[in-house]
Design an enzyme around this catalytic site. Structure first.
Site, PDB file in Angstrom:
ATOM      1  N   SER A 193      31.084  47.151  42.663  1.00  0.00           N
ATOM      2  CA  SER A 193      32.539  47.225  42.598  1.00  0.00           C
ATOM      3  C   SER A 193      33.102  48.026  43.770  1.00  0.00           C
ATOM      4  O   SER A 193      32.401  48.843  44.372  1.00  0.00           O
ATOM      5  CB  SER A 193      32.940  47.870  41.271  1.00  0.00           C
ATOM      6  OG  SER A 193      34.279  47.599  40.977  1.00  0.00           O
ATOM      7  N   GLU A 216      37.813  43.802  46.529  1.00  0.00           N
ATOM      8  CA  GLU A 216      37.948  43.362  45.137  1.00  0.00           C
ATOM      9  C   GLU A 216      39.288  43.866  44.566  1.00  0.00           C
ATOM     10  O   GLU A 216      40.072  43.102  44.051  1.00  0.00           O
ATOM     11  CB  GLU A 216      36.768  43.937  44.336  1.00  0.00           C
ATOM     12  CG  GLU A 216      36.799  43.599  42.857  1.00  0.00           C
ATOM     13  CD  GLU A 216      35.762  44.392  42.075  1.00  0.00           C
ATOM     14  OE1 GLU A 216      35.196  45.374  42.625  1.00  0.00           O
ATOM     15  OE2 GLU A 216      35.535  44.049  40.894  1.00  0.00           O
ATOM     16  N   ASP A 231      42.006  47.313  34.898  1.00  0.00           N
ATOM     17  CA  ASP A 231      40.656  47.292  34.332  1.00  0.00           C
ATOM     18  C   ASP A 231      40.682  47.077  32.823  1.00  0.00           C
ATOM     19  O   ASP A 231      39.747  46.517  32.258  1.00  0.00           O
ATOM     20  CB  ASP A 231      39.938  48.618  34.619  1.00  0.00           C
ATOM     21  CG  ASP A 231      39.570  48.763  36.086  1.00  0.00           C
ATOM     22  OD1 ASP A 231      39.520  47.733  36.778  1.00  0.00           O
ATOM     23  OD2 ASP A 231      39.341  49.905  36.531  1.00  0.00           O
ATOM     24  N   HIS A 247      30.612  -1.857  48.493  1.00  0.00           N
ATOM     25  CA  HIS A 247      31.886  -1.238  48.122  1.00  0.00           C
ATOM     26  C   HIS A 247      33.016  -2.252  48.290  1.00  0.00           C
ATOM     27  O   HIS A 247      33.921  -2.330  47.462  1.00  0.00           O
ATOM     28  CB  HIS A 247      32.164  -0.016  49.011  1.00  0.00           C
ATOM     29  CG  HIS A 247      31.435   1.221  48.591  1.00  0.00           C
ATOM     30  ND1 HIS A 247      30.077   1.338  48.630  1.00  0.00           N
ATOM     31  CD2 HIS A 247      31.896   2.418  48.115  1.00  0.00           C
ATOM     32  CE1 HIS A 247      29.721   2.540  48.207  1.00  0.00           C
ATOM     33  NE2 HIS A 247      30.808   3.216  47.887  1.00  0.00           N
ATOM     34  N   HIS A 300      31.910  54.134  39.048  1.00  0.00           N
ATOM     35  CA  HIS A 300      31.274  52.930  38.508  1.00  0.00           C
ATOM     36  C   HIS A 300      29.768  52.922  38.720  1.00  0.00           C
ATOM     37  O   HIS A 300      29.001  52.624  37.810  1.00  0.00           O
ATOM     38  CB  HIS A 300      31.878  51.665  39.142  1.00  0.00           C
ATOM     39  CG  HIS A 300      32.967  51.077  38.321  1.00  0.00           C
ATOM     40  ND1 HIS A 300      32.751  50.596  37.055  1.00  0.00           N
ATOM     41  CD2 HIS A 300      34.285  50.904  38.561  1.00  0.00           C
ATOM     42  CE1 HIS A 300      33.896  50.145  36.556  1.00  0.00           C
ATOM     43  NE2 HIS A 300      34.843  50.331  37.448  1.00  0.00           N
ATOM     44  N   GLN A 304      37.013  54.431  40.911  1.00  0.00           N
ATOM     45  CA  GLN A 304      36.134  53.379  41.403  1.00  0.00           C
ATOM     46  C   GLN A 304      34.742  53.923  41.697  1.00  0.00           C
ATOM     47  O   GLN A 304      33.731  53.280  41.385  1.00  0.00           O
ATOM     48  CB  GLN A 304      36.749  52.777  42.675  1.00  0.00           C
ATOM     49  CG  GLN A 304      36.093  51.514  43.123  1.00  0.00           C
ATOM     50  CD  GLN A 304      36.102  50.461  42.042  1.00  0.00           C
ATOM     51  OE1 GLN A 304      37.122  50.194  41.420  1.00  0.00           O
ATOM     52  NE2 GLN A 304      34.952  49.884  41.763  1.00  0.00           N
TER      53      GLN A 304
END
Lengths: 429, 429
Positions: B233, B322, B356, B415, B258, B255
């Site tokens: 992350s 992100e 989140d 075709h 994490h 962050q």
């Protein structure tokens, strides 16, 4: 074509299996090509083009001024048909862009999403026996509608080092200016990692042989996205007694001529139709220039009888065909039974060739049962969706305490702090 | 955190690089696990669960009647906060379903597309130090809205063989009944290939450790789709002098906690803000329970000064974060500058924790610069788009001749025949 009568469900897994001659050594060869391009850039590309395309090139980028000369010989009738196809494909693809919406989920909490073009995309167009300019329409049009800033096109050179005039013409018509005479796994590697003359892209699209397909799979593990996993082309027809066996045979053969690894399937509740279709295939195949290819494809293709039509749909959903043709009385009434398919052709006049070229839908579709989870190419394939949120002071006061409780329960104290510190300051001001 | 002052563009590639300790042997180990599950089914799962989760299980499926008992201890306040989050996430995700449209591209040629749920989906929810029940909301809600028929959930058991009560509660709340106490690469392999007790699925979603991530990558090469390629992350903040350094520090730490491989970036046109943020980090980190993890993440994180704010956006687009936080005066006025990002948080009260957990947007987002080509999870991630076409007799008469010309130019005679044979019959009737 092998025939199966009312196969039981336990046999379906086998019957849904595709023909996949995937030599073990392919990955080794393709990996070596990719590594060579990564390490030596253009120098590797010149060498590999000499090796695989049997031509010594001085540059890969096709000079703009040469395009006009090369395309002057294209007949007006072909130009007109390309224009019609372009019009239809644009008309259909233009309508697939959903609007942005802004939602206030809690008072003072605004969330929305926005589709943004993928900036740099690469289109791969196979050369070889036939110049597949239709794929340029199918990839270039949605890329243009999506608003991609940089669109590059790679296609293998012939032995004179040139691209097919109709490939150049079609690319030009769409406004694609960056065209490279570059093919195979080396083209995919160049677009993934960039070289002195070929810029790297964010996503690679397009069909190709087993080298190209493997290269796309391998580069997608690192830096670049790809349109979808690829496999040999395929069709499944569900037909009842109202179908015309000659039409069915023609549709099956149109698919079978794609390549020796193509697979064609016909499923019906009418034994009579199945038998007549086989006979019609035997007649029609005789005059096909690509007879040899079609025969190989037919050798691992299947004709299946089920007593009732719902069972045919059940089987089709398990097979998850790239192309699904419903040659049924009142075909429209059956569409809610379809759970897995790439593109569906309804009724006896909706032949697959129409979708391949000119009706408007895209012909870049999921094969090998990937229709269970993947969609065909559309404008969305050339975009990504970014979400946004704006939270006001009041919004955070309302929602913040819940975020604190949730973060606490997940044991993420710093997540909680990011709210607490703000709520404290709001209170103290 | 390392600091960089006005780095030149040639340095950006290095500055955009993520921290990726991806041991070579990981692929070998995970491949072995996958092959064992493929070969031995449940028996392999029991063995691997004993090895990795240190528990002997008698069955993987969590019995429905045990769930009520286990979840009775969850505090009412947590239940209420989960309900609020659920409400907001549902409200936002419900609005992302575009309508079906039917287009007549040529007279008598009707094309449309339809979003159809992916039938069988698997959700992986990590266990370990913290029960990430928020991921159940983020995956289960869009799966339900999409209309997936079969939703299964795998999450690793603790040493008593149980799942966290709040994980069970949240799954139950969404109506997810098929819950398996199964974790790691073996859970991914089971969902990809199926075993006696775990059904196979068409697409696998959810975050996980390096084993889970590698397993998802490997199984996606064969039979099953995955939500997106995963990496650690990350967040990037663009801040100007109007930002509050304490808020910035709190967001960066949220962050950083994490995982040791997370990366946090702050880019600003104010040296003062960058310095004050560093000081605030030093203060706030002291009291964090996950201080150790955050410190490791900070060691490969970056603080970057650029003279003007447009340069900050250019850098951010190259990094393709992100999470992107805009702590800017009038943040809304800048959003058209964003070309690559997963989810964007606008203004000083829009903290990432909100997204989140509870604001409504999805938290399953593309990492490792994949935001250049991938979107976060939405209802569309649980659907595929099938295209349909219906061509009338008149439609084929009008469009058919063009299809013949195009097929002919590509050298695909069969075709062309599929059209010619129909046009001939129409004429003769």
């Amino acid at each position: 074509m092998q025939t199966y009568v009312s196969p039981s469900k336990s046999e379906w897994i086998g019957l849904c299996r595709r023909y996949f001659p995937n030599p073990q050594e392919l990955e080794t060869i393709v990996n070596a090509i990719i590594n060579e391009v990564k390490a030596n850039g253009d120098q590797a590309l010149f060498k590999l083009t000499k090796k695989y395309d049997k031509v010594d090139l001085l540059e890969f980028k096709v000079p703009t001024d040469s395009i006009e000369k090369l395309t002057s010989s294209i007949p007006a009738s072909l130009k007109e048909s390309i224009a019609i196809a372009k019009y239809n494909i644009e008309k259909f693809h233009n309508c697939s862009i959903p609007d942005e919406r802004k939602i206030e989920t809690t008072k003072g909490v605004f969330c929305w999403s926005k589709r943004v073009p993928i900036e740099k995309v690469g289109l791969y167009i196979p050369g070889g026996t036939a110049p597949l300019f239709s794929s340029i329409l199918m990839l270039g049009i949605p890329a243009m509608i999506a608003g991609c800033k940089e669109i590059i096109l790679c296609s293998p050179p012939n032995k004179e080092g040139l691209l097919s005039p109709v490939v150049l013409y079609t690319a030009r018509l769409l406004g694609i200016e960056n065209i490279y005479a570059l093919g195979g796994a080396q083209a995919i590697a160049a677009m993934a990692y960039g070289t002195e003359s070929v810029p790297s892209v964010d996503k690679i699209f397009g069909p190709g042989n087993s080298f190209v397909t493997k290269a796309k799979e391998l580069v997608s593990k690192s830096t670049v996205a790809i349109d979808m996993p690829a496999g040999p082309s395929e069709v499944l027809i569900i037909a009842d007694e109202s179908a015309d066996p000659e039409f069915l045979a023609a549709d099956l053969l149109a698919q079978a001529e794609h390549g020796p690894d193509s697979q064609v399937m016909i499923v019906s509740n009418s034994m009579d139709i199945l038998q007549k279709t086989q006979l019609a295939i035997a007649t029609q195949i005789k005059n096909l220039p690509r007879k040899n290819i079609a025969e190989q494809a037919l050798s691992h293709s299947r004709s299946i009888y089920f007593k009732n039509i719902n069972r045919c749909f059940e089987f089709s959903n398990e097979y998850a065909p790239e192309h699904l043709i419903l040659s049924l009385h009142n075909a429209l009434s059956h569409i809610d039974k379809i759970t897995n398919a790439g593109s569906v052709f309804l009724g006896k006049y909706s032949c697959e060739s129409a979708g391949d070229y000119a009706s408007g839908t895209n012909h870049t579709l999921p094969t090998n049962a990937n229709a269970k989870a993947y969609s065909g190419v559309s404008v969305e394939s050339f975009q990504k969706k970014i979400t946004f949120q704006r939270i006001t002071k009041e919004g955070l006061q309302k929602l913040g305490p819940h975020i604190e409780i949730l973060a606490d329960a997940e044991g993420l104290q710093a997540h909680k702090n990011a709210v607490s510190i703000r709520l404290k300051k709001i209170k103290n001001v």
